[in-house]
Design a protein around this motif. Structure first.
Motif, PDB file in Angstrom:
ATOM      1  N   VAL A 177     -80.597  12.603 -91.620  1.00 39.92           N
ATOM      2  CA  VAL A 177     -79.164  12.869 -91.468  1.00 39.92           C
ATOM      3  C   VAL A 177     -78.512  11.629 -90.873  1.00 39.92           C
ATOM      4  CG1 VAL A 177     -77.445  14.344 -90.387  1.00 39.92           C
ATOM      5  CG2 VAL A 177     -79.601  15.316 -91.149  1.00 39.92           C
ATOM      6  N   ARG A 192     -76.455   9.908 -88.661  1.00 42.14           N
ATOM      7  CA  ARG A 192     -75.773  10.220 -87.399  1.00 42.14           C
ATOM      8  C   ARG A 192     -75.039   9.006 -86.838  1.00 42.14           C
ATOM      9  NH1 ARG A 192     -77.541  15.188 -86.039  1.00 42.14           N
ATOM     10  NH2 ARG A 192     -79.585  15.826 -86.793  1.00 42.14           N
ATOM     11  N   GLU A 221     -78.277  17.324 -99.465  1.00 45.42           N
ATOM     12  CA  GLU A 221     -78.193  18.220 -98.312  1.00 45.42           C
ATOM     13  C   GLU A 221     -77.950  17.436 -97.026  1.00 45.42           C
ATOM     14  OE1 GLU A 221     -81.029  21.455 -96.013  1.00 45.42           O
ATOM     15  OE2 GLU A 221     -81.612  20.696 -97.983  1.00 45.42           O
ATOM     16  N   MET A 222     -78.673  16.330 -96.875  1.00 44.79           N
ATOM     17  CA  MET A 222     -78.466  15.484 -95.708  1.00 44.79           C
ATOM     18  C   MET A 222     -77.057  14.899 -95.681  1.00 44.79           C
ATOM     19  SD  MET A 222     -81.275  15.570 -94.020  1.00 44.79           S
ATOM     20  CE  MET A 222     -82.996  15.987 -94.223  1.00 44.79           C
ATOM     21  N   LYS A 243     -74.351  16.251 -96.966  1.00 42.95           N
ATOM     22  CA  LYS A 243     -73.414  17.303 -96.562  1.00 42.95           C
ATOM     23  C   LYS A 243     -73.461  17.541 -95.058  1.00 42.95           C
ATOM     24  CE  LYS A 243     -73.350  19.885-100.938  1.00 42.95           C
ATOM     25  NZ  LYS A 243     -73.751  21.140-101.617  1.00 42.95           N
ATOM     26  N   GLN A 244     -74.686  17.509 -94.503  1.00 46.35           N
ATOM     27  CA  GLN A 244     -74.806  17.707 -93.066  1.00 46.35           C
ATOM     28  C   GLN A 244     -74.117  16.587 -92.300  1.00 46.35           C
ATOM     29  OE1 GLN A 244     -76.239  20.406 -91.498  1.00 46.35           O
ATOM     30  NE2 GLN A 244     -75.287  19.475 -89.713  1.00 46.35           N
ATOM     31  N   LEU A 259     -70.431  17.173 -92.419  1.00 45.94           N
ATOM     32  CA  LEU A 259     -70.063  18.233 -91.481  1.00 45.94           C
ATOM     33  C   LEU A 259     -70.027  17.726 -90.043  1.00 45.94           C
ATOM     34  CD1 LEU A 259     -72.000  21.375 -92.757  1.00 45.94           C
ATOM     35  CD2 LEU A 259     -69.543  21.155 -92.496  1.00 45.94           C
ATOM     36  N   ASN A 260     -71.028  16.923 -89.690  1.00 37.46           N
ATOM     37  CA  ASN A 260     -71.066  16.392 -88.325  1.00 37.46           C
ATOM     38  C   ASN A 260     -69.847  15.530 -88.045  1.00 37.46           C
ATOM     39  OD1 ASN A 260     -73.513  17.631 -88.122  1.00 37.46           O
ATOM     40  ND2 ASN A 260     -74.726  15.759 -88.319  1.00 37.46           N
ATOM     41  N   GLU A 272     -66.481  17.618 -87.707  1.00 33.22           N
ATOM     42  CA  GLU A 272     -66.355  18.586 -86.611  1.00 33.22           C
ATOM     43  C   GLU A 272     -65.335  18.126 -85.578  1.00 33.22           C
ATOM     44  OE1 GLU A 272     -66.937  22.035 -84.611  1.00 33.22           O
ATOM     45  OE2 GLU A 272     -67.775  21.492 -86.554  1.00 33.22           O
TER      46      GLU A 272
END
Length: 1210
Positions: free
Chosen positions: A72, A74, A783-784, A786-787, A790-791, A794
């Protein structure tokens, strides 16, 4: 000949034929390959299924090799600068390479490299360079925070041990990206040798890092620097390099400190120099999110609790993240506070701008001459109040001078406090000491000393008085200008901002007061007189922040945009003002003399009763701009304040109510007083640029237009309609045709936009539902992704202050950490060459406990490790010394203690140390002091467990001896001391040295400790019985952090902790006394006498004859008559025998001596004979050579004569 050159025939393209057809199809976009497949399908068929399968497998292998496990993302919006560590042995060119790279990216030359150097290398990338010295502590610390390692190798010398040590450190703590750089290649004169050396070094480097690792070559130096093109290529690789996240770095927040400030109270340091210090540490946050009030570890210092964390404006911001350029290009691109580079230093509540002296002088030359007074105030060390106390003023030419003491006599009853200027050698500045009037009456020594102290600043005072003398002739003009400025100020209150700006420019040369109350006011008036006052503000570090700095730049750019429009208006206003000044100049010459004594006394009273200047108290500088016209929008050079009521200037300059009675005129019940502050709130009427309604209108102009995607109808905002209305009013006739054309163009544009949007939506739909080629890897990546989105989404719209409270300080922020309990040696022995790292600790990582590890001695370390010898471990952020116990697991699960580590095998290790997550790698060294000739890394390993579940046991042999034997049962003594001990070991298995096994049965009453045991066979009294038992061993609780950063400068690589037993004995000169039982002794065995072999008579009968025992009679004694009697000599016979013995001894000696002489003589004869033989052989050889030569000549002659023919006789 030149005129007859034949022209080349031009190429004529074919217009028909297959080639022309293919070109036409290619231009039209059709593919010829599909046509070929249709025309000749066999040619495109599979020729070999095996070959096709191999090709497919190979392509898939190559494709999957490039895949990494997706993580992911970050990373924050503004990632922190990439840490580039330059490593290598001494004198290999580390500092030179850093300077060349900095020059390549920033076009600036940097002298000595102190601490981290941060630069901007591109639009979205910043780099932090850090030089790693030869200290193993620095290598370990920087390997934990490095993103990229530039490993310098001296090609003329080859690999040095430091290179391999750092590589092994990196392997343990998470392998960062590593690039090798070969230097000193100009030492090779032979190209073949150079190529061979490059190849050998490259392959060895690949063996240690990975196959295909990048290795750069710096071929030589030009004027002390590496070649520009080579450095540029290296910089390009660095700029585009991608990095994989390392586990330890992504799970822990950390800060590489690039600036440090000591906040300890100077008085506390003066009274107690050894007190703990309060220190602020600054740097970019990296890793993961940092929580406030957390625990951090500083490698080389220890664990500390963070008192406070704040985020500051980015001192080296990215170009796209920075709205406006706060500084010029030089200062923006390079930030190295420890090296004194960067210009701007941000703090929690202020921004300090460091300008070099030549830069200030250059700006002052461009500014008006009156700013020399301001520069003299900046350069001086004494405060203005001290200068005022020492200055003298003459009101009339030739009259007596006035001193402050003349007015002090009149108001002596009102004054309670006076000040005295005292030089403080500790802080190197003048300090203002409070002196009470009662003390002055007792003695006048303090005033005398203050006069002496103020004598240092008399020169600067004389210069200022000379300037004041020059300005006395213009006093009427100044008086007139001051009155006129007040009138213009009242009239321009309600004008828009642009007109205010123009009005300020009109009055910029006429704003000096006619009679300044103090030098502070004179300085304020000078600041009002021009825009160049920003250089003066730059010298003062009070009331600053980055936001206001940016706003100031906004104002500057607006003024640059409007400069062309303002020039005409300014010229016209100046002509009007000069005319009015010339008319009123004569009146001004007489008017300024009215009531001079009253004005002077009132001015002095105002000066004494004025509110204390806090900026002057804190920073020692008195540059203020409160009365300037520019302060309507900019206060202190940075903060922007809306203040519509400029006429009421007393609101800003109100007196301090803590010293004097407050102004009673503020009656808040009156409507007028409420109206005076109504515009200070959001609901009030603000200026055009900051009014809420105006800003809403601007937003409507930006975002008011929208379109209906279904119908295609375009809706215009109000502002757009107003603009169209204004345009139609100004030019109705000319714009009719233009409007119709514009409408048609807008319709086409909107139609194209709608089509593009539909196309994008269709492509997105197809990609989501028609994913025939999608693989598991693609799904995982999506998937990563999208995560990660999302992070980011937020807290995307939340301001930083709120985000920090929820998620902590995010990576990429420039943070300020305050630690209140740092030891004083950290400050006094600070060395910027050694990195300061703040490593964040998890919730349980601050505790200390038992750790179980898997350890292996390094194959290059030339000594094995001994249990209970102190070892220095690098685990997590920490470097500490501990005492390990080495053990190995047996087949039955028992952990058996080892005295030494195995040679080529892993073993377990139990230590007492800080709790660190499982799976964390560590390395061990035996000493960090100095450099050894051999490899320094002793062992490596990994953490397995965090508790005391493993019980390490040690083998213990108990020995006993039998004292009674009854067939297979024996009584054993000497193994135990009490009956209780025997009872504890009942049923235990025992064994003799000869291998007979047994078991303990029961304790005996006497002697104490004896017991009954049974064995497999009958024992002998000479047998030794032993019991093999296992004794649990406790792990020593030693945790000693390596505090290398607290050592004095120059000794930071000499930290020495607990010494081993061998080192202690060597240092103290103690020789180890050997255990007598362990020494090798000659084995003395007693002669054993065995009984005769007894064979029964029945058995003798059955034996063959040769095996039967023979009946041999024993020899009897010799009879006396057969024994030889002994001869007893007479005395005379004894003498004769002695004489004969002496004579025979002499004869034997002479004979031996003669034999020896004869032997030597024969030896010489043989040597002489050898010489003669050699000479003879030599003569024979010469004779043979001579003979052979004569024979050869004769043969040649004969051969020649035979060729010529027989000779003719005469």
């Amino acid at each position: 000949m030149d005129g007859k050159v034949k022209e080349q025939k031009r190429h004529q393209q074919k217009h028909s034929g297959p080639k022309a057809e293919r070109k036409k199809l290619k231009k039209q976009g059709a593919s010829t390959e599909e046509d070929g497949r249709k025309r000749n399908p066999k040619a495109f068929a599979v020729q070999s299924a095996v070959r096709m399968a191999k090709t497919f497998h190979r392509s898939q292998d190559i494709k999957t090799k490039k895949h990494h496990i997706p993580h992911v993302d970050r990373t924050s919006l503004e990632p922190p600068p990439i840490v580039i560590v330059v490593v290598g042995p001494p004198k290999v060119g580390k500092s030179t390479l850093i300077r060349c790279l900095i020059k390549n990216f920033t076009r600036q030359k940097l002298g000595d490299i102190y601490g981290p150097v941060t630069i901007v290398s591109g639009k979205k990338r910043r780099l932090t360079f850090m030089e790693c010295n030869n200290d193993i502590n620095t290598m370990i610390d920087l390997a934990k925070v490095a993103d990229l390692v530039l490993m310098l190798i001296d090609a003329s010398f080859g690999f040095e041990m430091e290179t391999f040590e750092f590589l092994n450190i990196c392997q343990v703590h998470g392998f960062p990206r590593i690039m090798g750089v070969l230097t000193h290649l100009d030492a090779f004169k032979n190209n073949k040798t150079l190529r061979k050396t490059k190849k050998n070094l490259k392959h060895r480097f690949w063996t240690e890092v990975y196959q295909g690792a990048k290795l750069f070559y710096l071929s030589g130096m030009v004027y002390g620097e590496y070649q520009t093109q080579e450095v540029k290529n290296l910089g390009r690789f660095i700029s585009v390099m991608k990095f994989r996240p390392l586990v330890w770095q992504t799970t822990h927040p950390y800060v590489l400190v690039d600036r440090m400030e000591d906040l300890t109270d100077p008085e506390k340091v003066r009274t107690d120099p050894k007190c703990d210090r309060t220190v602020s540490l600054y740097g970019y946050l990296r890793g993961t999110y940092l929580k406030n009030k957390g625990q951090v570890h500083i490698p080389g210092v220890g664990d500390f609790q963070v008192a406070d964390v704040n985020f500051l404006p980015d001192p080296c911001a990215l170009p796209d993240a920075q709205k406006k350029r706060a500084l010029n290009e030089k200062e923006r691109l390079l930030y190295a506070p420890m090296a004194g580079v960067g210009g701007v230093v941000y703090d929690k509540d202020a921004v300090y701008i460091d300008l070099p002296a030549n830069h200030v002088k250059q700006q002052q030359e461009e500014m008006r001459p009156t700013t020399e007074l301001v520069q003299s105030l900046i350069d001086t060390h004494a405060t203005l109040d001290a200068k005022m106390a020492a200055s003298k003023v003459s009101l009339f030419s030739g009259s007596a001078t006035l001193e402050p003491t003349d007015f002090g006599e009149q108001i002596g009853e009102k004054e309670g406090l006076q000040e005295e200027c005292v030089w403080d050698p500790n802080t190197q500045r003048n300090r203002r000491k409070v002196v009470f009037t009662e003390e002055e009456e007792e003695g006048d020594d303090a005033s005398d000393s203050s006069d002496d102290e103020d004598g240092d600043s008399d020169d600067s005072d004389q210069e200022e008085q000379e300037e004041d003398g020059d300005e006395d002739t213009l006093s009427s003009f100044l008086k007139e200008a001051r009155s006129k400025s007040e009138q213009t100020e009242r009239t321009v209150t309600d004008a828009p901002p642009v007109k205010k700006r123009k009005q300020e420019e009109v009055t910029e040369d006429a704003e000096l007061p006619a009679f300044a109350d103090s030098e502070d006011e004179l300085e304020m008036s000078e600041e009002e007189s021009g825009e160049e006052g920003e250089a003066v503000r730059a010298g003062d570090s009070g009331h600053c922040s980055e936001e206001d700095d940016e706003e100031e730049e906004d104002g500057e750019e607006e003024s640059e945009d409007e400069s062309m429009e303002e020039e005409d208006a300014a010229d016209a206003a100046m002509t009007k003002q000069t005319a009015s000044d010339s008319e009123e100049e004569e009146m001004g010459d007489l008017r300024w003399k009215e009531g001079l004594q009253q004005k002077a006394s009132e001015a002095f009273l105002r000066q004494q009763e004025a509110a204390p200047n806090l900026r002057k108290l804190v920073y020692g500088s008195v540059v203020e701009a409160d009365d300037s016209e520019d302060d309507e929008q900019e206060l202190g050079g940075l903060f922007r304040v809306s203040r519509p009521q400029k006429s009421k200037r007393f609101l800003a300059n109100a007196v301090d109510s803590s010293h004097f009675n407050p102004d009673a005129s503020h009656d808040w019940d009156l409507e007028e007083m409420l109206n005076s502050i109504r515009d200070c709130f959001v609901t009030g009427k603000w200026e055009d640029g900051q009014d809420a309604a105006t800003l809403l209108k601007e937003d409507e102009e930006l975002y008011g237009d929208f379109e209906d995607l279904e119908t295609g109808e375009v809706h215009k905002g109000q502002s757009g309609q107003q603009d169209q209305a204004e345009n139609t009013e100004s030019s109705e006739d000319d714009n009719d045709n233009e409007e119709t054309l514009v409408k048609r163009d807008d319709d086409e544009v909107q139609k194209n936009k709608r089509l593009e949007k539909k196309q994008r939506l269709k492509e997105r739909f197809d990609s989501e539902y028609d994913n025939g080629d999608a693989t598991y890897f693609d799904d995982l990546k999506e998937e990563m992704q999208k995560q990660a989105e999302l992070n980011r989404a937020e807290f995307e719209d939340v301001d930083d202050e709120t985000r920090v409270q929820y998620e902590g300080f995010r990576p990429g922020m420039y943070v300020r950490l305050e630690i209140s309990t740092l030891p004083c040696e950290f400050i006094t022995n600070f060395d910027p060459h050694y990195p300061i790292i703040l490593g964040g600790l998890g919730s349980s990582e601050g505790n200390v406990g038992y750790l179980q590890m898997r350890l292996k001695k390094h194959r290059w370390y030339n000594r094995i490790l001994k249990t209970r010898d102190p070892l220095i471990l690098s685990l997590g952020w920490r470097r500490f010394q501990t005492i390990p116990l080495y053990h190995i697991e047996d087949h039955n699960g028992r952990h058996r203690l080892l005295k030494y580590t195995p040679q080529h095998m892993h073993c377990g290790a139990s230590i007492w140390g800080p709790v660190t997550p499982q799976g964390t790698g560590f390395l061990a060294v035996q000493a960090v002091a100095g450099t050894k000739a051999n490899f320094r890394i002793a062992a490596t390993g990994v953490v397995l467990d965090l508790d005391k579940s493993v019980t390490v046991v040690k083998k213990l042999k108990l020995i006993g001896y039998p004292y009674k034997i009854f067939k297979n049962t024996s009584f054993i003594k000497g193994m135990f001391n009490t009956v209780l001990e025997v009872a504890k070991f009942e049923g235990a298995s025992i064994r003799t040295v000869s291998g007979v096994r047994g078991q303990i049965k029961k304790a005996l009453s006497t002697p104490p400790g004896a017991y009954r045991a049974t064995f497999e066979d009958r024992l002998l009294m000479s047998d030794i019985v032993f019991l093999r038992s296992w004794y649990p061993v406790t792990v020593p609780q030693l945790y000693n952090p390596v505090t290398s950063l607290l050592l004095p400068v120059g000794q930071k690589d000499s930290w020495a902790g607990m010494r081993t037993l061998g080192q202690l004995k060597f240092d103290l000169g103690i020789r180890n006394k050997p255990n007598t039982d362990s020494l090798y002794k000659p084995v003395v065995r007693a002669q054993r006498h065995f009984n005769r072999l007894h064979i029964p008579k029945e058995l003798q009968k059955a034996l063959p004859f040769k095996s039967k025992p023979k009946q041999q009679q024993a020899k009897g004694k010799t009879p006396r008559d057969l024994e030889r009697p002994s001869v007893i000599r007479e005395p005379h016979e004894k003498k004769v025998a002695a004489l004969l013995h002496a004579l025979s001894t002499v004869h034997n000696y002479k004979k031996k001596k003669a034999h020896k002489a004869q032997h030597n003589k024969h030896k010489e004869f043989l040597q002489e004979k050898d010489k003669q033989e050699e000479a003879k052989m030599k003569r024979q050889k010469e004779a043979r050579k001579k003979l052979y030569r004569v024979m050869g000549q004769a043969d040649q002659k004969k051969h020649r004569s035979s060729l010529k023919g027989a000779p003719q006789d005469d």
